[in-house]
Design a protein around this motif. Structure first.
Motif: not given
Length: 70
Positions: A14-41
Motif C-alpha cells: 500500500g505504501r509503495k502504491t502511495e509513493l508511486e501515485h505521489e511521484m506521478f503527481a509530482i511529475r505531472s505538475s512539473v510537466a505542466s510547469g507548476s511546483e518545480k520545487e517538489k522535483v527534489g523529493s
C-alpha cells in the motif's frame, strides 16, 4: 528501515502504491510547469520504494528457505 520492517506485506504494498501515485503527481505538475520545487523529493521516494521491494524480496526468500524442497 526498521519502521518498514515492522509493517505487514499488505501495508508495504500500500505504501509503495502511495509513493508511486505521489511521484506521478509530482511529475505531472512539473510537466505542466507548476511546483518545480517538489522535483527534489522524487529520488527520496524512489529510494523508499526500493527499500520496500528489498524487504518484500527478503521475506520471499526467507519463506522459500523454510519450505522443504520437493
Amino acid at each position: 528501515v526498521s519502521e518498514l520492517r515492522g509493517k505487514s506485506d499488505a501495508e508495504l504494498l500500500g505504501r509503495k502504491t502511495e509513493l508511486e501515485h505521489e511521484m506521478f503527481a509530482i511529475r505531472s505538475s512539473v510537466a505542466s510547469g507548476s511546483e518545480k520545487e517538489k522535483v527534489g523529493s522524487i529520488p527520496q521516494k524512489r529510494k523508499e520504494i526500493a527499500r520496500i521491494l528489498t524487504i518484500l524480496r527478503e521475506r520471499e526468500l526467507k519463506q522459500e528457505l523454510r519450505e522443504p524442497l520437493l
